[in-house]
Design an enzyme around this catalytic site. Sequence first.
Site, PDB file in Angstrom:
ATOM      1  N   LYS A   1      16.742  55.265  33.240  1.00  0.00           N
ATOM      2  CA  LYS A   1      15.896  54.074  33.361  1.00  0.00           C
ATOM      3  C   LYS A   1      16.782  52.898  33.707  1.00  0.00           C
ATOM      4  CE  LYS A   1      11.504  52.962  32.662  1.00  0.00           C
ATOM      5  NZ  LYS A   1      10.292  53.797  32.676  1.00  0.00           N
TER       6      LYS A   1
ATOM      7  N   ASP B   1       8.382  50.318  37.556  1.00  0.00           N
ATOM      8  CA  ASP B   1       7.891  50.205  36.177  1.00  0.00           C
ATOM      9  C   ASP B   1       7.316  48.788  36.117  1.00  0.00           C
ATOM     10  OD1 ASP B   1       8.228  51.816  33.410  1.00  0.00           O
ATOM     11  OD2 ASP B   1       8.487  49.708  32.943  1.00  0.00           O
TER      12      ASP B   1
HETATM   13  N1  GLU Z   1       8.155  54.046  35.141  1.00  0.00           N
HETATM   14  C1  GLU Z   1       7.352  55.219  35.133  1.00  0.00           C
HETATM   15  C2  GLU Z   1       7.486  55.903  33.781  1.00  0.00           C
HETATM   16  O1  GLU Z   1       7.631  55.240  32.786  1.00  0.00           O
HETATM   17  C3  GLU Z   1       7.589  56.121  36.336  1.00  0.00           C
HETATM   18  C4  GLU Z   1       8.986  56.596  36.545  1.00  0.00           C
HETATM   19  C5  GLU Z   1       9.201  57.352  37.849  1.00  0.00           C
HETATM   20  O2  GLU Z   1       8.263  57.525  38.614  1.00  0.00           O
HETATM   21  O3  GLU Z   1      10.338  57.735  38.071  1.00  0.00           O
HETATM   22  O4  GLU Z   1       7.421  57.098  33.641  1.00  0.00           O
END
Ligand code: GLU
Length: 453
Positions: free
Chosen positions: A129, A169
């Site tokens: 992340k 996100d």
């Molecule tokens: N931010 C999204 C999550 O919390 C998607 C992450 C992604 O698609 O890599 O899962």
Amino acid sequence: MSKAAEFIDSVYQAVLTRNPGEREFHQAVHEVFESLEPVIERHPEYAESAILERVCEPERQIIFRVPWTDDRNHVHINRGFRVQFNSALGPYKGGLRFHPSVLLGTVKFLGFEQIFKNALTGLPIGGGKGGSDFDPKGKSDREVMRFCQSFMTELQRYIGEYVDVPAGDIGVGAREIGYLFGQYKRLRNKFESGVITGKGIGWGGSRARTEATGYGAVIFAREMLETRHAGFDGAKVIVSGSGNVALYAIQKVQQLGGTVVGASDSQGAVYDPDGIDFELLREIKEVERGRVRDYVDRRGGRAEYRNSGSVWDIADVDGIDVALPCATQNELNAENAETLVRNGVRAVAEGANMPCTPDAVRRFQKAGVLFGPGKAANAGGVATSALEMQQNASRDSWTFEYTEQRLEQIMTRLHRSVRRTAEEYGHPGDYVRGANIHGFQLVADAMIAQGVI
Ligand code: GLU
């Protein structure tokens, strides 16, 4: 305390000492560890290989300066993060969050959740992340572009389609992904589609990716309800938030015959007893980048704006069947949970990451409410990101119907495997334990197979 519980607690105490001040990260670790006692009892090899200690320590953490100039030529400095948490199952995968509240601990909590969520999709993606304390709200497109270019100028050293694949996100949508991808392409001099997901459909993006997180959360809730022979048809629903996840959760609920009577943003909530007009809300939020207050002004009729209290208070007015928290972490507390329980809520599925406080989760579970934790219920977004990677790798582009069908399949399988694991460990219907245990085991077994690294 059993020997296994003592061991888990000692690892947790070490996490607290080694990561001071990272409250949300502690909370995320605690929530997973709470489920693991019977797993450690059955599998002493996890303790012997220090899986718990290793899984809490990111493989790599990158913190960098992001300088940029605004439209008046003033220089600003933000902080950028990427936490590459675990690559046992595939390249690090997870979104970028741009929000003023973002600290290292925020990114670590999100990255930690992502490891297990990604494992539960059954697709080959590790956990990571990133983000920044930059606030895209109120900035011009050109300011956002300059920020994204500066952010990517540093981040590009650490990512790649086989290494680490960011996405969106909170605060990072199609516009930001476009600027980030453009700068990566320019610096690396290659069109590497698979380096980032959430791209535009015309240049390597996947159909249904925009809809996937919200749709997935509703599919998960539908599956939970089905175990009690109930469904969305005629159900009254509250969705918190009005971003990408909330919007498409609203659309899917309506497709299944439910009525969404509440939604919100960081400033207030809307109560619309006739059901939220999805197209109007989408236009205001996605196209105009407006607020839910604008929705109420334009909708007219019986829609009301509430700028005090929480969207969850609407349950007190209307009685509610399903709650879908799709805004942000710790947005729904024990008091809100109490209001929902008192008003007859039957199922709660987390569209956001960790939106319910631990007390709220306990309240739901004690009342026998079906509760789908984020790492299971909101896995549809990242799962469809993995489908985007598949399309990129094969230089293909699938139809909306086919992609949605794959999402549907992934979510129903995920629901089944989480449910089965909960049963196997003697807690039928406990999706929190089921998700934590199943996700953890998939990662732990791969880590053991790959040696002490
Ligand atoms: N931010 C999204 C999550 O919390 C998607 C992450 C992604 O698609 O890599 O899962």
